[in-house]
Design an enzyme around this catalytic site. Structure first.
Site, PDB file in Angstrom:
ATOM      1  N   ARG A 269       2.907  18.941   1.649  1.00 12.90           N
ATOM      2  CA  ARG A 269       3.242  20.278   1.152  1.00 12.90           C
ATOM      3  C   ARG A 269       2.071  20.868   0.356  1.00 12.90           C
ATOM      4  NH1 ARG A 269       8.840  21.564   2.076  1.00 12.90           N
ATOM      5  NH2 ARG A 269       8.869  20.996   4.260  1.00 12.90           N
TER       6      ARG A 269
ATOM      7  N   GLU B 138      -8.618   0.246  -2.911  1.00 10.34           N
ATOM      8  CA  GLU B 138      -9.452   0.256  -1.709  1.00 10.34           C
ATOM      9  C   GLU B 138     -10.384   1.439  -1.825  1.00 10.34           C
ATOM     10  OE1 GLU B 138      -7.346   0.657   1.954  1.00 10.34           O
ATOM     11  OE2 GLU B 138      -6.228  -1.169   1.604  1.00 10.34           O
TER      12      GLU B 138
ATOM     13  N   THR C  53      -7.131   6.525   9.966  1.00 10.39           N
ATOM     14  CA  THR C  53      -6.994   5.432   9.005  1.00 10.39           C
ATOM     15  C   THR C  53      -8.254   4.583   9.146  1.00 10.39           C
ATOM     16  OG1 THR C  53      -5.636   3.534   8.338  1.00 10.39           O
ATOM     17  CG2 THR C  53      -5.698   4.024  10.679  1.00 10.39           C
ATOM     18  N   THR C  54      -8.439   3.607   8.253  1.00  5.88           N
ATOM     19  CA  THR C  54      -9.641   2.772   8.326  1.00  5.88           C
ATOM     20  C   THR C  54      -9.721   2.147   9.722  1.00  5.88           C
ATOM     21  OG1 THR C  54      -9.137   2.246   6.038  1.00  5.88           O
ATOM     22  CG2 THR C  54     -10.929   1.017   7.062  1.00  5.88           C
TER      23      THR C  54
ATOM     24  N   GLY D  26       1.259  -1.449   4.363  1.00  2.00           N
ATOM     25  CA  GLY D  26       1.657  -0.124   3.905  1.00  2.00           C
ATOM     26  C   GLY D  26       2.533   0.629   4.887  1.00  2.00           C
ATOM     27  N   HIS D  27       1.940   1.083   5.974  1.00  6.99           N
ATOM     28  CA  HIS D  27       2.604   2.047   6.862  1.00  6.99           C
ATOM     29  C   HIS D  27       3.970   1.590   7.359  1.00  6.99           C
ATOM     30  CE1 HIS D  27       3.180   4.336  10.659  1.00  6.99           C
ATOM     31  NE2 HIS D  27       2.749   5.320   9.902  1.00  6.99           N
TER      32      HIS D  27
ATOM     33  N   GLU E  69     -10.772  -9.559   3.164  1.00 14.01           N
ATOM     34  CA  GLU E  69      -9.497  -9.185   3.787  1.00 14.01           C
ATOM     35  C   GLU E  69      -9.780  -9.072   5.272  1.00 14.01           C
ATOM     36  OE1 GLU E  69      -7.210  -5.856   2.193  1.00 14.01           O
ATOM     37  OE2 GLU E  69      -6.402  -5.485   4.205  1.00 14.01           O
TER      38      GLU E  69
ATOM     39  N   ASP F 192      -0.177   4.449  -0.069  1.00 16.94           N
ATOM     40  CA  ASP F 192      -0.906   5.661   0.346  1.00 16.94           C
ATOM     41  C   ASP F 192       0.008   6.678   1.029  1.00 16.94           C
ATOM     42  OD1 ASP F 192      -3.220   4.421  -0.493  1.00 16.94           O
ATOM     43  OD2 ASP F 192      -4.050   4.133   1.510  1.00 16.94           O
ATOM     44  N   HIS F 193       0.913   6.172   1.886  1.00 15.69           N
ATOM     45  CA  HIS F 193       1.674   7.122   2.710  1.00 15.69           C
ATOM     46  C   HIS F 193       2.837   7.774   1.981  1.00 15.69           C
ATOM     47  CE1 HIS F 193      -1.079   6.670   5.837  1.00 15.69           C
ATOM     48  NE2 HIS F 193      -0.843   5.388   5.999  1.00 15.69           N
TER      49      HIS F 193
ATOM     50  N   ASN G  95       0.851  -1.189   0.000  1.00 17.93           N
ATOM     51  CA  ASN G  95       0.000   0.000   0.000  1.00 17.93           C
ATOM     52  C   ASN G  95       0.895   1.250   0.000  1.00 17.93           C
ATOM     53  OD1 ASN G  95      -1.412   2.271   1.124  1.00 17.93           O
ATOM     54  ND2 ASN G  95      -3.062   0.895   1.691  1.00 17.93           N
TER      55      ASN G  95
ATOM     56  N   HIS H 252      -3.717  -4.588   7.814  1.00 22.78           N
ATOM     57  CA  HIS H 252      -3.876  -3.411   8.675  1.00 22.78           C
ATOM     58  C   HIS H 252      -2.993  -3.533   9.910  1.00 22.78           C
ATOM     59  CE1 HIS H 252      -5.375   0.265  10.280  1.00 22.78           C
ATOM     60  NE2 HIS H 252      -6.085   0.432   9.189  1.00 22.78           N
ATOM     61  N   GLY H 253      -2.003  -2.673   9.951  1.00 24.85           N
ATOM     62  CA  GLY H 253      -1.127  -2.607  11.125  1.00 24.85           C
ATOM     63  C   GLY H 253      -0.013  -3.634  11.134  1.00 24.85           C
TER      64      GLY H 253
ATOM     65  N   ARG I 125      -9.617   8.004  -1.105  1.00 27.78           N
ATOM     66  CA  ARG I 125     -10.621   8.410  -0.112  1.00 27.78           C
ATOM     67  C   ARG I 125     -11.459   9.552  -0.649  1.00 27.78           C
ATOM     68  NH1 ARG I 125      -8.982   6.382   5.302  1.00 27.78           N
ATOM     69  NH2 ARG I 125     -10.801   7.527   6.006  1.00 27.78           N
TER      70      ARG I 125
ATOM     71  N   ARG J 239      -7.255  12.799   0.780  1.00 29.33           N
ATOM     72  CA  ARG J 239      -6.195  13.292   1.675  1.00 29.33           C
ATOM     73  C   ARG J 239      -4.802  12.816   1.255  1.00 29.33           C
ATOM     74  NH1 ARG J 239      -7.571   9.969   7.147  1.00 29.33           N
ATOM     75  NH2 ARG J 239      -9.571  10.962   6.787  1.00 29.33           N
ATOM     76  N   HIS J 240      -4.728  11.665   0.601  1.00 22.26           N
ATOM     77  CA  HIS J 240      -3.397  11.236   0.139  1.00 22.26           C
ATOM     78  C   HIS J 240      -3.421  10.877  -1.348  1.00 22.26           C
ATOM     79  CE1 HIS J 240      -5.235   7.506   1.436  1.00 22.26           C
ATOM     80  NE2 HIS J 240      -4.851   7.580   2.702  1.00 22.26           N
TER      81      HIS J 240
ATOM     82  N   HIS K  35      -5.708   3.542  -1.621  1.00 25.21           N
ATOM     83  CA  HIS K  35      -7.043   3.848  -1.108  1.00 25.21           C
ATOM     84  C   HIS K  35      -7.399   5.258  -1.557  1.00 25.21           C
ATOM     85  CE1 HIS K  35      -9.825   4.074   2.715  1.00 25.21           C
ATOM     86  NE2 HIS K  35     -10.459   4.408   1.607  1.00 25.21           N
TER      87      HIS K  35
END
Ligand code: PXP
Length: 241
Positions: free
Chosen positions: A18, A72, A102-103, A215-216, A153, A9-10, A7, A193-194, A47, A51-52, A45
């Site tokens: 910025r 997603e 986050t979700t 992802g993160h 998932e 996203d980040h 993922n 997730h996580g 959204r 936001r990202h 994802h």
């Protein structure tokens, strides 16, 4: 061997920090590098609040991803329209709240059976496979079969965030039990997730997860493992001034 979907996203979160005035870091570039590292799929994802990940990222990734593109999204009319146009290889339907970081939880497939079922039908009619992001609860897994999803998932957040070893083991057992039920019901089984470098080892020997979605922790690790090289590159440029 289980698959690994990355993922990105980040990467987009860093770019948007910025306010959109920089084009970097580009999630499209990150996706290509993730594929060079062995990613079996790229996840984004999109959204509602953008936001990202931006629309441009999704459309470009559809053209550049060589593995599989996984989108997603919430089951809204706007997102369904985009998905049908982009045709990702897989859509993972997630719940979305405007104010969450986050979700937060899995989709209430049981409570929203009609709208989820309709979204699954719309996507499948466009040739897109559908996964439902659900908490590790048997009722949600069974409802996912009723909704005709291709896969689920399983939300690993409660397992990853568990504060004590005992609680972690219990939450991991919940994930495994849900995975076994999904497998028994002939659903594909992803998990995410996580998940991080410390928690992934719990899955050793349990060959039931088709693909992990992470992802993160990977983007965070990349920022640190790449720091020395990035500083050296600027150091060298300054040396030449
Ligand atoms: N799976 C789903 C459905 C998610 O919403 C997320 C977070 O965007 C992930 C996996 C990846 O979670 P993490 O970034 O914590 O690895």
């Amino acid at each position: 061997m289980a698959g690994l979907a990355i993922n990105v996203d980040h990467i987009a979160t860093l770019r948007q920090a910025r306010g959109g005035s920089t084009r970097y870091p580009d999630p499209v570039h990150a996706a290509a590098l993730a594929e060079l590292g062995g990613a079996d799929g790229i996840v984004v994802h999109l959204r509602e609040d953008r936001r990202h990940i931006q629309d441009r990222d999704v459309y470009l990734l559809r053209k550049t991803v060589l593995s599989r593109l996984i989108l997603e999204m919430a089951a809204t009319d706007e997102m369904l329209k985009i998905a049908v146009e982009v045709k990702p290889d897989l859509v993972t339907l997630v719940p979305e709240k405007r104010n969450e970081l986050t979700t937060e939880g899995g989709l209430d497939v049981q409570g929203l059976s009609e709208s989820v079922g309709q979204a699954v039908q719309t996507l499948q009619a466009a040739g897109i496979a559908v996964s439902l992001f659900v908490d590790p609860e048997s009722s949600q897994i069974r409802a996912s079969t009723d909704a005709d999803a291709d896969m689920v998932e399983i939300h690993t957040g409660a397992f990853c965030d568990a504060p004590t070893p005992g609680e972690k083991q219990r939450r991991f057992s919940d994930v495994m039990e849900a995975a076994r039920l999904a497998h028994h019901l002939e659903l594909g089984v992803n998990a995410g997730h996580g998940l991080c470098y410390n928690t992934i080892g719990y899955f050793a020997g349990h060959r039931i997860i088709d693909e992990f979605s992470i992802g993160h922790s990977i983007v965070s690790r990349a920022a640190l493992t790449g720091m020395e090289k990035a500083v050296r590159e600027m150091r060298n440029l300054i040396k030449e001034l």
